[in-house]
Design an enzyme around this catalytic site. Sequence first.
Site, PDB file in Angstrom:
ATOM      1  CG  ASN A 108      73.077  -2.544  -6.202  1.00 37.79           C
ATOM      2  OD1 ASN A 108      72.500  -1.507  -5.623  1.00 37.79           O
ATOM      3  ND2 ASN A 108      74.477  -2.217  -6.565  1.00 37.79           N
ATOM      4  CE  LYS A 122      74.275  -0.841 -10.398  1.00 35.74           C
ATOM      5  NZ  LYS A 122      74.801  -1.324 -10.860  1.00 35.74           N
ATOM      6  CG  HIS A 131      78.756  -2.423  -6.323  1.00 31.56           C
ATOM      7  ND1 HIS A 131      78.748  -1.484  -7.126  1.00 31.56           N
ATOM      8  CD2 HIS A 131      77.970  -3.095  -6.646  1.00 31.56           C
ATOM      9  CE1 HIS A 131      78.544  -1.560  -8.666  1.00 31.56           C
ATOM     10  NE2 HIS A 131      77.814  -2.637  -8.210  1.00 31.56           N
ATOM     11  CD  GLU A 189      77.625   1.140  -9.600  1.00 30.25           C
ATOM     12  OE1 GLU A 189      76.781   1.382  -8.261  1.00 30.25           O
ATOM     13  OE2 GLU A 189      77.654   0.515 -10.356  1.00 30.25           O
ATOM     14  CD  GLU A 200      78.421  -6.829  -9.198  1.00 25.93           C
ATOM     15  OE1 GLU A 200      77.150  -7.492  -9.159  1.00 25.93           O
ATOM     16  OE2 GLU A 200      78.048  -6.126  -8.626  1.00 25.93           O
ATOM     17  N   GLY A 219      76.328  -3.029 -15.869  1.00 22.80           N
ATOM     18  CA  GLY A 219      75.443  -1.684 -16.653  1.00 22.80           C
ATOM     19  C   GLY A 219      76.523  -1.588 -17.949  1.00 22.80           C
ATOM     20  CB  SER A 221      74.843  -6.786 -18.598  1.00 20.70           C
ATOM     21  OG  SER A 221      75.879  -5.830 -18.258  1.00 20.70           O
TER      22      SER A 221
HETATM   23  C1  PEP Z   1      75.514  -4.165  -9.953  1.00 18.62           C
HETATM   24  O1  PEP Z   1      75.502  -3.477  -9.975  1.00 18.62           O
HETATM   25  O2  PEP Z   1      76.039  -5.228  -9.696  1.00 18.62           O
HETATM   26  C2  PEP Z   1      75.415  -4.815 -11.577  1.00 18.62           C
HETATM   27  C3  PEP Z   1      75.419  -6.058 -12.161  1.00 18.62           C
HETATM   28  O3  PEP Z   1      74.794  -3.787 -12.536  1.00 18.62           O
HETATM   29  P1  PEP Z   1      73.814  -4.421 -13.717  1.00 18.62           P
HETATM   30  O4  PEP Z   1      72.968  -5.615 -13.505  1.00 18.62           O
HETATM   31  O5  PEP Z   1      72.981  -3.302 -14.389  1.00 18.62           O
HETATM   32  O6  PEP Z   1      75.033  -4.867 -14.904  1.00 18.62           O
END
Ligand code: PEP
Length: 253
Positions: A9, A11, A95, A97, A167, A173, A213
Amino acid sequence: MRRKIIAGNWKMHKTNSEAIQFVKMLKVKLINFKKTDIVVCPTFTSLSQVSQILDSTNIGVGAQNLHYEDKGAFTGEISAEMLLSAGCEFVIIGHSERRQYFNETDQTVNQKVHKALEKGLKPIVCIGELLEEREDNQTMNVIERQVRALFAGLSEEQASKLVLAYEPVWAIGTGKVASPEQAQEVHAFIRNLMAELYSNNLAQSVRIQYGGSMKAANAKELLSQPDIDGGLIGGACLEPDSFRDLIEVAEGF
Ligand code: PEP
């Protein structure tokens, strides 16, 4: 056996020229990977060119969002058909966000899932609890609410086309990855819930990615859990070598 699926992703990262340069490198670096389904999800503006570059490769293309209406006065939004015409196969829906900053709700997530499936896009649907919810022992309640809502009104055949991404919001992040046991517990819970909502057959076939992460250094432990079928990757998908290294780990399963 469920095939592992790793999706990056992007973003709000990479201009058009950066995206083009990136995927040209990526397709060479990933050329020999055969066991894992690989997806990149660029921004809307690069989708079309990225799809052309990745056409007939082992890397699929997805968008990061869509609108649930077909067309109309929805300034700034994008429809399923527009995504298809840009070469998309997948679309990320819900997501955290989007839920956090753009008022996405369980209901709009469900509407978007319906629209994506109706038009032939493969949804990657995100669910996950906030830190306060985990600390308050609400994780399973939140996950159950989100899972029931996202599947509402879907037939078993439609449901079988989804990929889910668990998630935990506190792990996205932040560099704070969920432990393999924490992640596995929730993945197993989601799978049991799918068995209750549909059938054991369906529950055993739908893939559930972990996101938060994940990177090459922690992927092996996570991916060896019986109910973790891949990863939705943010930070570690933005550099060709870190994404490649992570997929190499997935190829080992
Ligand atoms: C995500 O944005 O779905 C995500 C898992 O980000 P990160 O890997 O940076 O934690």
